[in-house]
Design an enzyme around this catalytic site. Structure first.
Site, mmCIF file in Angstrom:
data_model
loop_
_atom_site.group_PDB
_atom_site.id
_atom_site.type_symbol
_atom_site.label_atom_id
_atom_site.label_comp_id
_atom_site.label_asym_id
_atom_site.label_seq_id
_atom_site.Cartn_x
_atom_site.Cartn_y
_atom_site.Cartn_z
ATOM 1 N N ARG A 37 1.214 -1.111 -0.089
ATOM 2 C CA ARG A 37 0.625 -0.111 -0.074
ATOM 3 C C ARG A 37 0.788 1.865 -0.161
ATOM 4 O O ARG A 37 0.249 2.624 -0.514
ATOM 5 C CB ARG A 37 -0.919 -0.119 0.945
ATOM 6 C CG ARG A 37 -2.461 -1.071 1.013
ATOM 7 C CD ARG A 37 -3.288 -1.288 2.024
ATOM 8 N NE ARG A 37 -4.107 -1.597 1.393
ATOM 9 C CZ ARG A 37 -5.579 -1.929 2.351
ATOM 10 N NH1 ARG A 37 -4.864 -0.352 3.874
ATOM 11 N NH2 ARG A 37 -6.537 -3.128 2.661
ATOM 12 N N ASP A 137 -14.498 8.942 10.634
ATOM 13 C CA ASP A 137 -13.612 7.788 10.379
ATOM 14 C C ASP A 137 -12.041 7.634 10.649
ATOM 15 O O ASP A 137 -11.987 9.471 10.885
ATOM 16 C CB ASP A 137 -13.852 7.128 8.385
ATOM 17 C CG ASP A 137 -13.371 5.557 8.875
ATOM 18 O OD1 ASP A 137 -13.827 4.563 8.123
ATOM 19 O OD2 ASP A 137 -11.777 6.236 8.415
#
Length: 268
Positions: A37, A137
């Protein structure tokens, strides 16, 4: 650059960072995830190692947020774990519908599918009565996506047909293959960046809190701290919902188990 590799020492740096920032405990098995990632960001910055990129994170808060976003984003989809939405529709909402403004919090909303699933369920049940939904979030990137309310039509397969027709607008022409959540629904919702692993901002109280598919990444003490922070924001008689793979056993003894994965705060 083709020899870019994440050493064990570098992995430990990232593992410590994500634990401190997000409360997420990464096992050794997550090393390929970290490597995969972050590789693109390292190349975009013309850096030569994961160590170089880590040093950049320590002096650049915006890039640190980007790295946290990349490392904490997880799969989600509409009406995931459908029994929760059935319980919300059949048990919780009929009980709460006549109160003043109904408030629900989706505490780890990711790209918004959970929040919009809740919103459709609430809107259908309460009609014109006032309600609002907070969706939060840790990742600013997924919140930006969630705010648009724009998804692929392929993402709609788990949305009940009646709700799809009523609350989702099908894209045409150049927007073919996409759908947009109805703006009247989105107007009842607020998306906010919140780190559950830090002191919470002033948010008010909620009748229902969803905290699903996030505590599996926390160690036991982090779970306790997160729930301890959120609990004062749940009204007496309110419901706290975790995923079917999670439990508050050993985490919190102030909530009463109603059915597996659904808890209730006792009335004072």
């Amino acid at each position: 650059m083709n020899n870019l590799a994440l050493s064990d020492k570098e992995f430990e740096q990232y593992r410590s960072m994500i634990l401190e920032v997000a409360g997420i405990s990464m096992s050794d098995a997550k090393k390929p995830l970290v490597s995969g990632r972050l590789a693109k960001r390292i190349r975009q910055h013309d850096l030569f190692s994961y160590g170089d990129y880590f040093r950049l994170l320590m002096r650049d808060r915006a890039e640190l947020q980007m790295a946290v976003d990349l490392l904490t984003t997880n799969e989600t989809y509409f009406f995931r774990e459908p029994k929760h939405f059935g319980f919300l529709r059949e048990r919780i909402l009929p009980e709460l519908v006549n109160r003043t403004t109904l408030r629900v919090w989706s505490g780890a909303c990711s790209t918004g599918e959970e929040a919009y699933s809740i919103a459709m369920t609430v809107a259908e049940a309460v009609g014109n009565r006032p309600w609002e939904l907070l969706a939060s979030d840790l990742s600013t990137r997924v919140l930006d996506k969630a705010r648009t309310g724009l998804y692929r039509m392929a993402d709609a397969e788990d949305i009940p047909r009646s709700l799809l027709v009523k609350y989702c607008l099908k894209g045409v022409g150049e927007h073919s293959g996409t759908m947009l959540i109805d703006p009247t629904l989105r107007n009842r919702m607020r998306f906010q960046h919140i780190n559950l692993n830090a002191a919470l901002p002033e948010l008010g109280e909620f009748e229902v809190i969803f905290l699903r598919n996030v505590m599996i990444y926390f160690d036991l003490e982090t779970k306790r701290q997160v729930v301890r922070r959120m609990l004062p924001l749940l009204k007496p008689g309110g419901y706290f919902i975790v995923s079917h793979s999670e439990s508050l056993n050993g985490v919190c003894d102030e909530l009463q188990l109603v059915v597996p994965s659904i808890y209730r705060k006792p009335h004072a």
